[in-house]
Motif scaffolding. Structure first.
Motif, PDB file in Angstrom:
ATOM      1  N   GLU A  18       0.865  -1.388   0.027  1.00 34.19           N
ATOM      2  CA  GLU A  18      -0.146   0.132  -0.246  1.00 34.19           C
ATOM      3  C   GLU A  18       0.852   1.416   0.038  1.00 34.19           C
ATOM      4  N   LYS A  19       2.239   1.155   0.750  1.00 32.53           N
ATOM      5  CA  LYS A  19       2.999   2.359   0.724  1.00 32.53           C
ATOM      6  C   LYS A  19       3.539   2.598  -0.879  1.00 32.53           C
ATOM      7  N   ILE A  20       3.914   1.370  -1.292  1.00 29.15           N
ATOM      8  CA  ILE A  20       4.416   1.511  -2.735  1.00 29.15           C
ATOM      9  C   ILE A  20       3.348   2.079  -3.645  1.00 29.15           C
ATOM     10  N   ILE A  21       2.171   1.748  -3.622  1.00 23.77           N
ATOM     11  CA  ILE A  21       1.050   2.122  -4.372  1.00 23.77           C
ATOM     12  C   ILE A  21       0.954   3.768  -3.970  1.00 23.77           C
ATOM     13  N   THR A  22       0.877   3.919  -3.046  1.00 22.20           N
ATOM     14  CA  THR A  22       0.769   5.419  -2.632  1.00 22.20           C
ATOM     15  C   THR A  22       1.972   6.440  -2.953  1.00 22.20           C
ATOM     16  N   ILE A  23       3.184   6.029  -3.159  1.00 23.02           N
ATOM     17  CA  ILE A  23       4.306   6.362  -3.680  1.00 23.02           C
ATOM     18  C   ILE A  23       3.961   6.597  -5.108  1.00 23.02           C
ATOM     19  N   ASN A  24       3.574   5.531  -5.652  1.00 18.82           N
ATOM     20  CA  ASN A  24       3.262   5.657  -7.355  1.00 18.82           C
ATOM     21  C   ASN A  24       2.416   6.632  -7.711  1.00 18.82           C
ATOM     22  N   ILE A  25       1.461   6.708  -6.879  1.00 20.96           N
ATOM     23  CA  ILE A  25       0.314   7.668  -7.253  1.00 20.96           C
ATOM     24  C   ILE A  25       0.915   9.335  -7.039  1.00 20.96           C
ATOM     25  N   VAL A  26       1.656   9.570  -5.938  1.00 20.22           N
ATOM     26  CA  VAL A  26       2.177  10.792  -5.819  1.00 20.22           C
ATOM     27  C   VAL A  26       3.120  11.201  -6.784  1.00 20.22           C
ATOM     28  N   LEU A  27       3.873  10.279  -7.329  1.00 21.23           N
ATOM     29  CA  LEU A  27       5.090  10.534  -8.229  1.00 21.23           C
ATOM     30  C   LEU A  27       3.992  10.865  -9.636  1.00 21.23           C
ATOM     31  N   PHE A  28       3.072  10.079  -9.806  1.00 16.98           N
ATOM     32  CA  PHE A  28       2.540  10.195 -11.049  1.00 16.98           C
ATOM     33  C   PHE A  28       1.754  11.754 -11.016  1.00 16.98           C
ATOM     34  N   ILE A  29       1.279  12.025 -10.085  1.00 11.29           N
ATOM     35  CA  ILE A  29       0.636  13.440  -9.845  1.00 11.29           C
ATOM     36  C   ILE A  29       1.737  14.533 -10.136  1.00 11.29           C
ATOM     37  N   VAL A  30       2.957  14.442  -9.579  1.00  8.34           N
ATOM     38  CA  VAL A  30       3.843  15.498  -9.449  1.00  8.34           C
ATOM     39  C   VAL A  30       4.215  15.468 -11.267  1.00  8.34           C
ATOM     40  N   ALA A  31       4.341  14.129 -11.677  1.00  7.90           N
ATOM     41  CA  ALA A  31       4.741  14.204 -13.143  1.00  7.90           C
ATOM     42  C   ALA A  31       3.776  14.819 -14.073  1.00  7.90           C
ATOM     43  N   ARG A  32       2.680  14.825 -13.676  1.00  7.57           N
ATOM     44  CA  ARG A  32       1.485  15.374 -14.685  1.00  7.57           C
ATOM     45  C   ARG A  32       1.509  16.840 -14.452  1.00  7.57           C
ATOM     46  N   LEU A  33       1.653  17.331 -13.074  1.00  8.55           N
ATOM     47  CA  LEU A  33       1.536  18.816 -12.729  1.00  8.55           C
ATOM     48  C   LEU A  33       2.692  19.212 -13.367  1.00  8.55           C
ATOM     49  N   THR A  34       3.950  18.798 -13.294  1.00  7.97           N
ATOM     50  CA  THR A  34       4.737  19.467 -13.872  1.00  7.97           C
ATOM     51  C   THR A  34       5.320  19.330 -15.490  1.00  7.97           C
ATOM     52  N   ALA A  35       4.384  18.601 -16.065  1.00  5.38           N
ATOM     53  CA  ALA A  35       4.632  18.332 -17.415  1.00  5.38           C
ATOM     54  C   ALA A  35       4.595  19.720 -18.061  1.00  5.38           C
ATOM     55  N   GLY A  36       5.742  19.641 -19.194  1.00  5.77           N
ATOM     56  CA  GLY A  36       5.979  20.737 -19.843  1.00  5.77           C
ATOM     57  C   GLY A  36       5.223  20.839 -21.229  1.00  5.77           C
ATOM     58  N   PHE A  71       3.306   7.835 -16.339  1.00  4.19           N
ATOM     59  CA  PHE A  71       2.930   9.208 -16.913  1.00  4.19           C
ATOM     60  C   PHE A  71       1.215   9.025 -17.622  1.00  4.19           C
ATOM     61  N   ASP A  72       1.086   7.870 -18.054  1.00  2.00           N
ATOM     62  CA  ASP A  72      -0.037   7.738 -18.610  1.00  2.00           C
ATOM     63  C   ASP A  72      -1.083   7.051 -17.501  1.00  2.00           C
ATOM     64  N   PHE A  73      -2.510   7.706 -17.549  1.00  2.00           N
ATOM     65  CA  PHE A  73      -3.298   7.371 -16.488  1.00  2.00           C
ATOM     66  C   PHE A  73      -3.655   5.944 -16.686  1.00  2.00           C
ATOM     67  N   PHE A  74      -4.099   5.319 -17.749  1.00  2.00           N
ATOM     68  CA  PHE A  74      -4.528   3.934 -17.620  1.00  2.00           C
ATOM     69  C   PHE A  74      -3.580   2.860 -17.356  1.00  2.00           C
ATOM     70  N   HIS A  75      -2.171   3.351 -17.687  1.00  2.00           N
ATOM     71  CA  HIS A  75      -1.056   2.633 -17.387  1.00  2.00           C
ATOM     72  C   HIS A  75      -0.935   2.561 -15.792  1.00  2.00           C
ATOM     73  N   ILE A  76      -0.952   3.536 -15.235  1.00  2.00           N
ATOM     74  CA  ILE A  76      -0.956   3.381 -13.776  1.00  2.00           C
ATOM     75  C   ILE A  76      -2.089   2.827 -12.982  1.00  2.00           C
ATOM     76  N   LEU A  77      -3.503   2.929 -13.732  1.00  2.00           N
ATOM     77  CA  LEU A  77      -4.432   2.467 -13.095  1.00  2.00           C
ATOM     78  C   LEU A  77      -4.647   1.141 -13.358  1.00  2.00           C
ATOM     79  N   PHE A  78      -4.152   0.518 -14.127  1.00  2.00           N
ATOM     80  CA  PHE A  78      -4.139  -1.024 -14.405  1.00  2.00           C
ATOM     81  C   PHE A  78      -3.061  -1.601 -13.639  1.00  2.00           C
ATOM     82  N   ASN A  79      -1.775  -1.048 -13.666  1.00  2.00           N
ATOM     83  CA  ASN A  79      -0.670  -1.626 -12.773  1.00  2.00           C
ATOM     84  C   ASN A  79      -1.128  -1.637 -11.573  1.00  2.00           C
TER      85      ASN A  79
END
Length: 289
Positions: A18-36, A71-79
């Motif tokens: 659950e901690k690994i999943i949380t870290i993945n979600i946080v990094l995904f959000i940061v990556a999307r918010l900082t996308a250029g 970086f892709d929503f469906f990629h992280i969702l299914f994983n």
């Protein structure tokens, strides 16, 4: 209690996956918010595993961090959905550290397979992939491990019960076919993780835990970040919780009891009629032993 302290408390209550999943979600959000412009993200570039070995030497941490990066929503969702459900089964049957060994070694071996192929195979046979990201190699390792170690156990997929060995075979076939598609680099990493899962299961059946050395290494690294206490402690010899070095018979006895516990728990929650025919037969045979 502040919001930060509350979140920290909740995070600490999570199990390892659950901690690994949380870290993945946080990094995904940061990556999307900082996308250029163009949708690229410096975070993905910094954490993703590069295909060129010379670039990897400058960013060696990426052999682990690429498995936490999406970086892709469906990629992280299914994983993460698959990781969540498969981790429940693993944590009920095996030591948490053993499950983590399989997961992280799957990510590492998948990354090494990606680096090997993209630096040895002639470029005319490869689809240009500059970076690989995603937790799929670690997830493949867990799924193939279960499919080899307990092949006749079943999982519910939609409305059908499917044996784990068939799930494992299907995934490997899809990844081999994927070598001829656009996600060639990702499928190479998947197959590396699958190979690790297969080797881990076959060696464990022989009584050897090939992740024990990696586990000791991770315990040592974790100890560097733990606060040191000035209090003297009295050490006493404890019985090893690991089954490394034990016979296959001892492994089978341990896992048989684990399976019985899971079936009994299922009966207490949903009743005897909720059991599959295989589970009823297993419980009947266990009662006669």
């Amino acid at each position: 209690m502040s919001i930060f302290q509350d979140l920290k408390y909740k995070f600490n209550k999570f199990n390892a996956f659950e901690k690994i999943i949380t870290i993945n979600i946080v990094l995904f959000i940061v990556a999307r918010l900082t996308a250029g412009i163009g949708g690229s993200s410096k975070l993905v570039t910094y954490l993703g595993l590069p295909s060129e070995f010379s670039s990897f030497l400058w960013k060696p941490w990426t052999i682990i961090t690429y498995g936490f990066t999406h970086f892709d929503f469906f990629h992280i969702l299914f994983n993460l959905l698959i990781l969540y459900y498969i981790s429940i089964m693993l944590l009920n049957l095996f030591r948490p550290k053993m499950a983590l060994n399989i997961y992280f070694l799957g990510i590492i071996v998948g990354g090494l397979a990606f680096l090997l192929v993209y630096n040895v195979v002639p470029q005319q046979y490869l689809i240009n992939t500059t970076t690989v990201i995603g937790a799929s190699a670690g997830i493949r390792a867990l799924l193939i491990f279960l499919g080899v170690y307990m092949p006749d156990s079943e999982v519910r997929i939609f409305m059908f019960n499917v044996k784990l060995k068939y799930v494992a075979i299907f995934l490997v076939v899809m990844d081999v076919l994927g070598l001829f598609g656009l996600n060639q680099g990702g499928n190479v990493a998947h197959l590396g993780g699958a190979l690790l899962g297969y080797l881990y299961a076959t060696k464990l059946q022989q009584g050897k835990d090939i992740g024990s050395g990696f586990e000791r290494l991770m315990d040592t690294v974790a100890s560097w970040f733990q606060p040191k206490s000035n209090l003297k402690t009295v050490h006493r010899q404890r019985k090893k919780s690991s089954y490394a070095g034990k016979s296959k018979k001892e492994f089978d006895t341990f896992n048989k009891q684990k399976k019985i516990d899971l079936i009994l728990d299922k009966i207490s929650k949903s009743g005897y009629d909720s059991l599959t025919a295989e589970e009823k037969e297993f419980l009947f045979k266990a009662g006669k032993d």
